[in-house]
Design a protein around this motif. Structure first.
Motif, PDB file in Angstrom:
ATOM      1  N   ARG A 181      53.914  61.283  71.533  1.00 60.79           N
ATOM      2  CA  ARG A 181      53.784  62.712  71.248  1.00 60.79           C
ATOM      3  C   ARG A 181      52.499  63.033  70.499  1.00 60.79           C
ATOM      4  N   GLU A 182      52.142  62.233  69.505  1.00 58.79           N
ATOM      5  CA  GLU A 182      50.964  62.541  68.690  1.00 58.79           C
ATOM      6  C   GLU A 182      49.661  62.262  69.419  1.00 58.79           C
ATOM      7  N   ARG A 183      49.718  61.524  70.523  1.00 60.63           N
ATOM      8  CA  ARG A 183      48.500  61.167  71.247  1.00 60.63           C
ATOM      9  C   ARG A 183      48.177  62.148  72.369  1.00 60.63           C
ATOM     10  N   VAL A 184      49.075  63.041  72.653  1.00 64.67           N
ATOM     11  CA  VAL A 184      48.890  63.983  73.757  1.00 64.67           C
ATOM     12  C   VAL A 184      48.886  65.399  73.199  1.00 64.67           C
ATOM     13  N   SER A 185      47.885  66.184  73.583  1.00 63.54           N
ATOM     14  CA  SER A 185      47.812  67.560  73.097  1.00 63.54           C
ATOM     15  C   SER A 185      48.953  68.384  73.675  1.00 63.54           C
ATOM     16  N   GLU A 186      49.344  69.416  72.938  1.00 66.16           N
ATOM     17  CA  GLU A 186      50.431  70.278  73.404  1.00 66.16           C
ATOM     18  C   GLU A 186      50.070  70.947  74.727  1.00 66.16           C
TER      19      GLU A 186
END
Length: 261
Positions: free
Chosen positions: A230-235
């Motif tokens: 989750r933290e490695r992929v932009s929203e």
């Protein structure tokens, strides 16, 4: 409604529910929609909807574990009218599931998929639905009952519960509590759906039940992987991938149901 489970199909299902779980872990939503719509594009739609019940139950059960005992008690009491009404509506939706012809059901699922995309995309602003300004009004048993029944019917027939998610989101809960409450609602609903599916004859044989239980393993594993990513992929990227996938699936279901593709 049967499922001839070959090695190739079993592997495909494992990949589908695993990816759907990862999508849910990354984006915070989409497990039921992605999993059901992908399977419905290749399987009998009613089978796809029924097959996903147990994996959905397993995924939401894991998320409920994030709630404390006090939060479980408080939220269970507060949202009891919504849960009870949604259970009733879900049973009505499930009763319709095996009575709908395959082609119309594919078209319905396709439009539900595209509707999900339309309400979650940010590129084109849509007219806002009337919003209840008084929180006390939204928190009344009557409002929860109406929302629960209507949402439950759609959820029981399609596995899509975005309307329930949107209603719970309107209470401005913290993210962790919001995820837990949504999971709590769907654990109750899907727990009942397992028994109801058996009573309504939606599970044609033990093989489908066992395959559905087995699919819960890659589903939960996919959620765990998605949380780490989750933290490695932009929203923006994760939303675009999910909604793009659902757009393709929705169009394919509609064309397939209409006999065009």
């Amino acid at each position: 409604m049967t499922l001839a489970l070959s090695v190739e199909l079993a592997a495909t299902i494992a990949v589908v529910v695993g990816v759907a779980g990862a999508v849910n872990g990354v984006a915070g939503f989409g497990f039921a929609v992605v999993g059901t719509m992908v399977l419905a594009a290749t399987l009998d739609p009613a089978t796809a909807v029924t097959f996903m019940i147990i994996p959905m139950f397993a995924v939401n059960l894991a998320l409920v574990g994030d709630l404390t005992r006090e939060e479980l008690r408080t939220c269970g009491t507060r949202f009891a009218p919504l849960l009870v009404a949604a259970l009733i509506g879900t049973l009505l939706g499930m009763a319709l599931l095996d009575r709908l012809p395959e082609a119309p059901l594919r078209i319905l699922l396709g439009f539900v998929s595209l509707g999900f995309v339309a309400t979650n995309q940010h590129a084109v602003p849509l007219p806002s639905l009337p919003v209840v300004s008084e929180r006390e009004f939204a928190d009344t048993p009557l409002v929860m009952a109406v929302v629960g029944v209507v949402s439950g019917v759609l959820f029981g027939a399609t596995n899509v519960g975005v309307q329930l998610v949107a209603f719970v989101r309107s209470f401005d809960l913290s993210h962790g509590l919001f995820v837990g409450v949504v999971a709590l609602v769907f654990v109750g609903i899907n727990g009942l759906r397992v028994g109801a599916a058996g009573a309504l004859g939606l599970y044609p044989d033990l093989g489908l039940v066992l395959a559905s239980v087995a699919a819960a393993v890659p589903a939960v594993a996919g959620v765990a992987v998605g949380k780490r990513l989750r933290e490695r992929v932009s929203e923006r990227l994760r939303r675009g991938v999910v909604l793009g996938l659902l757009t393709v699936i929705g169009v394919r279901l509609i064309l397939g149901g209409a006999g065009i593709a």
